[in-house]
Design an enzyme around this catalytic site. Sequence first.
Site, mmCIF file in Angstrom:
data_model
loop_
_atom_site.group_PDB
_atom_site.id
_atom_site.type_symbol
_atom_site.label_atom_id
_atom_site.label_comp_id
_atom_site.label_asym_id
_atom_site.label_seq_id
_atom_site.Cartn_x
_atom_site.Cartn_y
_atom_site.Cartn_z
ATOM 1 C CB SER A 8 35.118 -49.422 -32.174
ATOM 2 O OG SER A 8 34.138 -48.951 -33.078
ATOM 3 C CG HIS A 31 35.290 -45.987 -29.469
ATOM 4 N ND1 HIS A 31 35.917 -44.846 -29.013
ATOM 5 C CD2 HIS A 31 35.154 -45.816 -30.801
ATOM 6 C CE1 HIS A 31 36.136 -44.025 -30.032
ATOM 7 N NE2 HIS A 31 35.676 -44.589 -31.135
ATOM 8 C CG ASP A 33 33.232 -45.242 -33.836
ATOM 9 O OD1 ASP A 33 33.995 -44.316 -33.515
ATOM 10 O OD2 ASP A 33 33.567 -46.447 -33.813
ATOM 11 C CG MET A 35 30.473 -42.244 -37.985
ATOM 12 S SD MET A 35 31.309 -43.236 -39.224
ATOM 13 C CE MET A 35 32.426 -44.207 -38.195
ATOM 14 C CG HIS A 64 34.919 -41.049 -31.997
ATOM 15 N ND1 HIS A 64 35.663 -41.817 -32.875
ATOM 16 C CD2 HIS A 64 35.218 -39.754 -32.302
ATOM 17 C CE1 HIS A 64 36.360 -41.022 -33.662
ATOM 18 N NE2 HIS A 64 36.103 -39.770 -33.345
ATOM 19 C CG MET A 66 33.974 -39.298 -36.115
ATOM 20 S SD MET A 66 34.324 -40.988 -36.588
ATOM 21 C CE MET A 66 33.364 -41.857 -35.365
ATOM 22 C CG MET A 135 40.725 -39.461 -35.553
ATOM 23 S SD MET A 135 39.640 -40.726 -34.839
ATOM 24 C CE MET A 135 39.488 -41.926 -36.161
ATOM 25 C CG ASP A 173 39.032 -44.607 -33.113
ATOM 26 O OD1 ASP A 173 38.989 -45.783 -33.518
ATOM 27 O OD2 ASP A 173 38.045 -43.839 -33.117
ATOM 28 N N GLY A 175 42.789 -48.980 -36.775
ATOM 29 C CA GLY A 175 43.841 -49.934 -37.128
ATOM 30 C C GLY A 175 44.610 -50.493 -35.943
ATOM 31 N N GLY A 195 38.210 -51.900 -33.187
ATOM 32 C CA GLY A 195 36.932 -52.392 -33.681
ATOM 33 C C GLY A 195 37.072 -53.749 -34.331
ATOM 34 C CB SER A 196 38.118 -54.770 -37.735
ATOM 35 O OG SER A 196 39.258 -53.945 -37.759
#
Length: 221
Positions: A8, A31, A33, A35, A64, A66, A135, A173, A175, A195-196
């Site tokens: 992500s 990915h 995001d 938002m 994605h 949101m 999620m 998606d 963690g 992501g992280s």
Amino acid sequence: MTIQIAPSILSADFVNLERELKAISTADLVHVDVMDHHFVPNLTLGEPIVKRICEVSPIPVDAHLMIEDPDRWAPEFAKAGADSVTFHMGAAHAPVRLARQLHDMGTRACFAVRPAEPVEPIFDILDEFYMILIMTVEPGFGGQKFLDNQMNKVRRLRDEITRRGLKTKIQVDGGVSPSTAAIVAAAGADVLVAGSAVYGADDPAQAIASIRQEAEKAFRA
Ligand code: DX5
Ligand code: ZN
């Protein structure tokens, strides 16, 4: 069945997106995001930036959304060149109509549920979607703690897909990292967003490889 890894870019350096996209070229999808500061509290990027990402990305783009009113806006992301477009159960007014519209445009339509939403209401319309996103954090931010209480939902969905002989993919998606990859894959997820864990690593390619390795060892079909 093959595991797909989707880094992500929410955790990437937004000022150097082209370089950040090259850094994850060993992944299967990027990915993105989107938002809108309404469906979720955060605000990220919109269609013009997604369009440029699609133009320069070495791998397919997984958008994605949101956002509120995906019925109105999701087709714009298909037009922008996204390979798959995911919209949320809690936002779509006519999900079947929207999924068919996206597929007619040549884009893979995907459906997402938040942690407090059940997956069973999707069962009757499952074959309308290329992929279901479960999620594993509350949507809105990167770097949150993985919710392992979503794994029963993943298992129930995998059982249903297997029972009916469908090819629907299960994406998770939130963690996801080398230490949670085996948990989600053992539950039956085959598309892992991270992501992280990817962009926060010294070597993103190495992080992608270890998430993939852990997931492939544990995956249950
Ligand atoms: C959260 C986003 C995720 C986010 C995941 O709402 O949908 O894609 O980037 O970030 P990590 O992998 O850090 O939890
Ligand atoms: Zn996401």
